[in-house]
Design an enzyme around this catalytic site. Structure first.
Site, PDB file in Angstrom:
ATOM      1  N   THR A 192       0.827  -1.203   0.000  1.00 59.75           N
ATOM      2  CA  THR A 192       0.000   0.000   0.000  1.00 59.75           C
ATOM      3  C   THR A 192       0.858   1.249   0.000  1.00 59.75           C
ATOM      4  O   THR A 192       1.959   1.279   0.573  1.00 59.75           O
ATOM      5  CB  THR A 192      -0.917   0.026   1.237  1.00 59.75           C
ATOM      6  OG1 THR A 192      -1.563   1.307   1.331  1.00 59.75           O
ATOM      7  CG2 THR A 192      -0.138  -0.194   2.516  1.00 59.75           C
ATOM      8  N   SER A 230      -2.305   3.474  10.347  1.00 57.83           N
ATOM      9  CA  SER A 230      -3.278   2.574  10.953  1.00 57.83           C
ATOM     10  C   SER A 230      -2.588   1.246  11.238  1.00 57.83           C
ATOM     11  O   SER A 230      -1.457   1.010  10.795  1.00 57.83           O
ATOM     12  CB  SER A 230      -4.471   2.335  10.013  1.00 57.83           C
ATOM     13  OG  SER A 230      -4.071   1.521   8.912  1.00 57.83           O
ATOM     14  N   TYR A 232      -3.495  -1.584   9.974  1.00 64.69           N
ATOM     15  CA  TYR A 232      -3.363  -2.202   8.656  1.00 64.69           C
ATOM     16  C   TYR A 232      -2.091  -1.741   7.964  1.00 64.69           C
ATOM     17  O   TYR A 232      -1.301  -2.550   7.461  1.00 64.69           O
ATOM     18  CB  TYR A 232      -4.583  -1.874   7.793  1.00 64.69           C
ATOM     19  CG  TYR A 232      -4.335  -2.008   6.314  1.00 64.69           C
ATOM     20  CD1 TYR A 232      -4.242  -3.262   5.718  1.00 64.69           C
ATOM     21  CD2 TYR A 232      -4.163  -0.872   5.514  1.00 64.69           C
ATOM     22  CE1 TYR A 232      -3.989  -3.389   4.361  1.00 64.69           C
ATOM     23  CE2 TYR A 232      -3.913  -0.998   4.161  1.00 64.69           C
ATOM     24  CZ  TYR A 232      -3.818  -2.246   3.591  1.00 64.69           C
ATOM     25  OH  TYR A 232      -3.566  -2.363   2.253  1.00 64.69           O
ATOM     26  N   HIS A 233      -1.877  -0.434   7.902  1.00 67.24           N
ATOM     27  CA  HIS A 233      -0.683   0.089   7.253  1.00 67.24           C
ATOM     28  C   HIS A 233       0.583  -0.371   7.972  1.00 67.24           C
ATOM     29  O   HIS A 233       1.607  -0.637   7.338  1.00 67.24           O
ATOM     30  CB  HIS A 233      -0.734   1.615   7.200  1.00 67.24           C
ATOM     31  CG  HIS A 233      -1.808   2.150   6.302  1.00 67.24           C
ATOM     32  ND1 HIS A 233      -2.915   2.796   6.792  1.00 67.24           N
ATOM     33  CD2 HIS A 233      -1.950   2.125   4.958  1.00 67.24           C
ATOM     34  CE1 HIS A 233      -3.692   3.156   5.784  1.00 67.24           C
ATOM     35  NE2 HIS A 233      -3.132   2.754   4.651  1.00 67.24           N
ATOM     36  N   LYS A 236       1.761  -3.713   6.768  1.00 67.62           N
ATOM     37  CA  LYS A 236       2.445  -3.653   5.476  1.00 67.62           C
ATOM     38  C   LYS A 236       3.892  -3.183   5.650  1.00 67.62           C
ATOM     39  O   LYS A 236       4.792  -3.617   4.921  1.00 67.62           O
ATOM     40  CB  LYS A 236       1.698  -2.734   4.519  1.00 67.62           C
ATOM     41  CG  LYS A 236       0.271  -3.183   4.195  1.00 67.62           C
ATOM     42  CD  LYS A 236       0.241  -4.480   3.392  1.00 67.62           C
ATOM     43  CE  LYS A 236      -1.158  -4.818   2.917  1.00 67.62           C
ATOM     44  NZ  LYS A 236      -1.222  -5.999   2.055  1.00 67.62           N
TER      45      LYS A 236
END
Length: 473
Positions: A192, A230, A232-233, A236
């Protein structure tokens, strides 16, 4: 009305510069073709055996069909966790997606090509995954198999822990399995743009690496500093660190694609049969910004713009997601080469400009809501996508003709929409929750007059910013 496939082809544009129309700058000097180096080493023309982890998902399913259509042998692997999250949220895809088995059967009937489905939980079933790799001996594994929504990852402590456990365990299990299999498997990971963060970087964000001068005047090339916004980030970012280790320690060939926000729904493959339709998320957790705006406009719901709408984001159409994956697998890094990192984006846009573009076409009012995220209210974003362009990508950019395709899907399935799931309910921290409870969710509304494309607020904003930039040069 023209077909979706025709619109997809017609809308592809070869922009002379990467930045969006609203961002004007002096054109970059172009080296002669003979002096340019390819982004990655070109592979011999041959069809490959490809495993798509997360092949049942929003990006995974269109990519599976695209690669199969191109002649590759494709196996989709998924544990159907995204469908289980639909049950948890009480909000399923706006489009009625079929089971993986029905999808694969329909594709066989339409194309004459086989796609196999295998149910494996990569994060939990390491030994099953290892045996699968040893038995199938794929050339490439495409890794979509992670919880993909930033808002969901911030929903509550359960979602945070699940996102960390699922994403990191899945990635690490895959890396371990590739090493233990002894196979030369090229791993392609969908990352991302959020790993870079959305602050003002002060210049163009390069593709993964930056050249720096260390203390003592020592030149070095390092990963671009990470600034996740976040959980989620953050997963990654941690994935990227694992890639660096396994590449250095075990020589794994890895391509990491830093993708922008995906918009659109169908591709030339998914439109061939109703049973092949892609999923469409519109809720506050999984609905991507432009798809959410188009769904809201189709239903007459005010467009939910977070904060001032000054957040600038990178965008890419779902068709280009599949094309970029194909380019990545056809151009793997050489054995011994560093992790290959490419920015998988078509353009950048400011959120409020996107909202005004949609509103000027439909007359839907804008609703500026109290931002559930902990982020800057305004930011610039200048991103390089030179590697994919050098490989021949001619990206689809925002086009109102394609809006019609998404809007028609929203109109067709609007009875499936759960209206109380549209507003965001996942807040980044307790301070954001308290602020929203105190000030309310909606801060203001704005009416937008319907006009022609040339008269739209989006175009006016673009011209104004360009003029200012030029006059100040």
């Amino acid at each position: 009305m023209r077909t979706v496939a025709a619109l997809l082809v017609a809308s592809a544009t070869a922009a002379s510069a990467f930045t969006a129309p609203r961002l004007a700058r002096a054109p970059r000097a172009v080296r002669p073709a003979a002096a340019r180096q390819p982004a990655v080493i070109m592979a011999a023309e041959k069809k490959k055996k490809v495993v798509v982890l997360g092949g049942d998902g929003f990006c995974g399913w269109p990519t599976t069909l695209h690669l199969s259509d191109a002649g590759h042998e494709v196996i989709m692997v998924d544990n159907l966790s995204r469908r289980n999250i639909d049950i948890e949220l009480g909000c399923s895809s706006l489009t009625p997606i079929e089971s993986p088995e029905v999808r694969c059967k329909a594709w066989k009937e339409v194309s004459g090509k086989d796609v196999r489905f295998v149910n494996i939980d990569v994060a939990q079933e390491y030994h099953v995954m290892l045996k699968f790799l040893e038995d199938e001996k794929p050339d490439v594994v495409i890794h979509f198999g992670e919880q993909r929504a930033a808002p969901y990852s911030m929903r509550n402590d359960k979602a945070k822990r699940y996102t960390i456990d699922n994403n990191l365990s899945g990635t690490h299990n895959l890396l371990c399995a590739i090493v233990e299999s002894g196979l030369d498997i090229h791993m392609v990971h969908l990352g991302t743009m959020g790993v870079y963060g959305y602050g003002t970087s002060g210049g163009e964000i390069p593709e993964g690496y930056i050249d720096v001068i260390l203390p003592g005047g020592r030149p070095s090339k390092i990963l671009h500093p990470a600034y996740p916004g976040s959980i989620y980030h953050a997963t990654k970012v941690l994935d990227a660190t694992l890639f660096q280790f396994y590449n250095k320690n075990d020589g794994l060939r890895i391509t990491d694609l830093h993708q922008g926000i995906v918009w659109g729904t169908n591709t030339p493959q998914t439109v061939q049969d109703e049973r092949l339709i892609n999923r469409f998320d519109y809720d506050g957790d999984y609905g991507t910004v432009l798809n959410r705006f188009l769904m809201q406009s189709a239903l007459g719901i005010p467009l939910t713009v977070y904060g001032t709408g000054g957040q600038t984001r990178a965008l890419i159409h779902i068709t280009d997601t599949a094309k970029c994956i194909e380019l990545a697998i056809e151009n793997p890094p050489e054995v011994g080469a560093p992790v290959e990192i490419l920015n998988q984006v078509a353009e950048t846009r400011r959120v409020r400009d996107i909202a005004q573009m949609v509103a000027s076409k439909t007359g839907t009012p804008l609703s500026y809501v109290n931002n559930p995220r902990n982020e800057a209210s305004e930011n610039e974003l200048d991103v390089s996508n030179e590697k994919f362009r050098n490989l021949g990508l001619d990206p689809i950019t925002l086009d109102e003709r394609l809006f019609d395709e998404v809007t028609s899907i929203c109109e067709k399935y609007k009875d499936r929409c759960v209206l109380d799931k549209v507003m965001p309910t996942s807040y980044w921290n307790k301070k954001r929750t308290e602020d929203i409870e105190t000030k309310g969710a909606v801060l203001s509304t704005e009416e937008v007059i319907v006009g022609t494309e040339a008269d739209s607020p989006f175009q006016q904003a673009a011209i104004t910013k360009e003029d200012v930039k030029v006059s100040g040069a």
